[in-house]
Design an enzyme around this catalytic site. Structure first.
Site, PDB file in Angstrom:
ATOM      1  N   LYS A   6       8.245   6.810  18.990  1.00  0.00           N
ATOM      2  CA  LYS A   6       9.210   5.700  18.978  1.00  0.00           C
ATOM      3  C   LYS A   6       9.455   5.170  20.386  1.00  0.00           C
ATOM      4  CE  LYS A   6      11.050   7.435  14.689  1.00  0.00           C
ATOM      5  NZ  LYS A   6      11.897   8.506  14.111  1.00  0.00           N
TER       6      LYS A   6
ATOM      7  N   LEU B 140       3.424   3.663  -2.898  1.00  0.00           N
ATOM      8  CA  LEU B 140       4.711   3.525  -3.587  1.00  0.00           C
ATOM      9  C   LEU B 140       5.521   4.806  -3.418  1.00  0.00           C
ATOM     10  CD1 LEU B 140       3.774   1.701  -6.938  1.00  0.00           C
ATOM     11  CD2 LEU B 140       5.132   0.781  -5.065  1.00  0.00           C
TER      12      LEU B 140
ATOM     13  N   LEU C 162       0.873  -1.172   0.000  1.00  0.00           N
ATOM     14  CA  LEU C 162       0.000   0.000   0.000  1.00  0.00           C
ATOM     15  C   LEU C 162       0.906   1.217   0.000  1.00  0.00           C
ATOM     16  CD1 LEU C 162      -2.531  -1.117   2.783  1.00  0.00           C
ATOM     17  CD2 LEU C 162      -2.408  -1.833   0.384  1.00  0.00           C
TER      18      LEU C 162
END
Lengths: 429, 429
Positions: free
Chosen positions: A209, A12, A10
């Site tokens: 993160k 590019l 899903l």
């Protein structure tokens, strides 16, 4: 003939665009390691007439579609790699993929940090794999390392440079004596920083993160709101310079720490001793440092972003899933470590601090500062009174180890005073 | 009740002695991650009346034996951890364990470097696991990282500090201006170096590790004889100092590189630019740097030896095998990457070199040196003529990139000359 494993991507864009070439390049090795022929069948794009997707589809022989249903309804497709980013429609696409029994790879830190537990739960129910190595520190295999190799260890503290944009800016400010604004504009012109750099410079990206690293390191699900976030916006060249005089380099660190069974996490500028391995992590590189009871000190260094490093991490997730499919062992969580989440109170989070204040250049000011800090139970490691501009003087203090609560008390008492202006306060490693 | 997984350790020395406590400490986490209760049943020791084994056996409730047959004949024991070291009897014990269907963990680099392919072959036939993460860079999960995470990447070059003893000595020589002899005697008194330090200081230990790293990085089986080994024995303080003046730190590096489908590996002192992350790897720490086409640059840093780090790596192998047993997926090789072994000829191995020569302090010498080097097609990056002692002068040259064959030619022509004495020649990173 070898078994075929059909996948879809899903998006590019930067990361997704790197996947077809990598698959092609490593075809033989992947086939040797997984025992399967991995074939990219379809890619979801916004506009299938655009040049880049058309070019890629032609070169690597896959189909373009603008309709997610083409992928979800394709029974052949066993793995979906979500490389769009952002929350929606990525979240829906991942949920629906898992619900229809497809394994999922994603590089989407925002999504995993905010909706990870929900998606992990669906994957588990569906006996599907959900891997997201590329979501933290792009090319560094830190999640897999914690999950596979440090599983026999107890991580006590994990901290590191997990945002490449701000590390690039701090490197510029240190080595080229740039101002914050100059460093930002260079990062933007090189494409490291967005035109709205909020997520990077205010520490939000690093906090996402740290949510994921906390989950892997301590088995605890904290939310991004549980993390104290201070960014580098407005960080002053003079702080960088004074820190350097004192033997430190200022880095934007994310850190998470275990204290008596509870966890605390934060993101902020930290003074790192210049001989510490994290001090040599420069430019847009990332580095994650682990303190653990077994191994002791270890560090994992590499690129935090970029098409090839991130796509390579996506590929290693892909190979892991391919092996699991082959061995019929899918459906195990990426991270199997789970504990009840407990947050450490501010009274029990300890650190040394760097404190810079500005006071009127008159007698008794140093006494006043030290009195207020002593009242909070704070003692001093180093004090540096800097040259005055005739009106105001700048005093820099490095404290001994104190609690976060004590540091808060100091901040309040400075605020309540008329003369003392707190310019910056950062932790010291 | 959970399934029991019974194990045995061979040896309760530095590494083996750390295993029982680690197993006990991580009992709950291991059980959560593997779904099994791991129980240490027996330990093989030389003398079962010695205090340390007796103490450990009592504290952690396992049986001591001096007879390997007690372990091989125990049908309950599924995993054997060989932590004796050396070639025999370790090799026989591992073979017999595999042949009787037991999975094996070892930390034995000498053995794996010399007899790895043979043992891997037996493991494969027996559908048994054979893991040896602790054999290279003790606490750093470098083998698993290459095998699991960098599998979707092409490693171009892998190099690093893989011997802690010599790195400790080089750090002392650099920071405390010690001589080689002083540094060695300090390493010995701290227990980092053996009384016969040959394996460490002559680069043999590092070469064993490079054999294993080459196998994982390039899928090729080279032997320790294929590796050019130069140690740090007799390294001069003045080389360290000149290197520092030129902006380098001297480190003993093991390196392996892929050139057009063939591999070359060597161990030797190398001049590392001081801003390179390996330059900040100090004391007994290890660091492995990887250049790969996907990720680009990455580094893995941690302790190379020591009871706890090494035992922790053994534990992570144990957990991997436990998971494999649970999922019935044992018998896959630790490293699945395999290619025909080809060695790069000396003409195709390129590097910059640091060359230090001594010549009589008379006219025309510099001309002679440069003439001989130019004849070999060597050009210069930096030349430094150092102060003369009145009789002899020392000239230091850093070349541009040249082949190993060219460097050999230079060495020969220096040897053939009457005046030029080659004092040292090291590669430059």
């Amino acid at each position: 003939m070898k078994q075929r494993l059909t996948i879809a991507v899903l998006g590019l864009g930067t990361v997704g665009g790197g996947v077809p070439a990598l698959l092609e390049k490593h075809r033989e090795k992947i086939s040797q390691v997984t025992g399967m022929e991995v074939v990219l069948a379809k890619a979801l794009v916004k506009d299938k007439t655009e040049e880049k997707p058309v070019q890629l589809a032609k070169e690597f022989g896959f189909e373009l579609t603008e309709n997610f249903e083409d992928i979800i309804n394709d029974k052949e497709i066993q793995i979906v790699a979500e490389l769009i980013g952002g929350i929606e429609p990525a979240r829906t696409f991942i949920k629906r993929s898992l619900e229809s029994g497809k394994h999922v790879i994603t590089a989407n830190k925002d999504l995993i940090a905010q909706f990870g537990p929900e998606l992990v739960q669906i994957a588990k129910q569906q006996k599907c794999d959900l891997y997201y190595e590329a979501s933290v520190a792009g090319g560094i295999p830190i999640l897999r390392t914690i999950s596979n190799s440090l599983v026999a260890d107890s991580i006590e503290k994990i901290y590191g440079i997990v945002n490449g944009t701000t590390n690039f800016m701090l490197t510029k400010m240190l080595l080229e004596k740039c101002s914050y604004e100059e460093a930002l504009s260079e990062a933007q012109s090189l494409g490291f920083a967005e035109s709205d750099p909020t997520n990077d410079v205010d520490g939000i990206d690093a906090a996402y993160k740290m949510v994921i690293l906390t989950q892997f390191s301590f088995g605890m699900n904290i939310s991004v709101e549980d993390i104290d976030k201070v960014g580098i916006r407005g960080l002053k060249a003079e702080d960088i310079e004074v820190a350097q005089q004192l033997g430190y380099v200022i880095k934007l660190l994310g850190s998470a720490e275990m204290t008596d069974g509870s966890v605390s996490a934060e993101v902020g500028p930290v003074l790192v001793p210049k001989y510490h391995p994290l001090a040599s992590v420069q430019n847009e590189m990332n580095g994650v440092f682990v303190n653990s009871s077994g191994v002791g000190e270890s560090m994992y260094y590499g690129p935090g972003a970029g098409e090839k490093p991130t796509a390579t991490s996506v590929m290693s997730d892909l190979i892991t899933i391919a092996k699991n499919i082959r061995m019929e062992t899918t459906g195990h969580q990426f991270n199997l470590f789970n504990q009840e989440t407990k947050l450490t109170p501010a009274e029990s989070i300890f650190s040394k601090y760097y404190v810079a204040v500005e006071v009127p250049d008159q007698q008794g000011m140093l006494l006043k500062i030290t009195r207020l800090m002593t009242e909070a139970g704070v003692s001093f490691d180093q004090i540096l009174q800097q040259q005055s501009d005739g009106k105001n003087a700048r005093v820099v203090i490095i404290t001994h180890e104190i609690s976060k609560a004590q540091m808060e008390q100091v901040k309040c008492s400075f605020e309540a005073s008329e003369e003392i202006k707190l310019k910056s306060s950062y932790r010291v490693l």
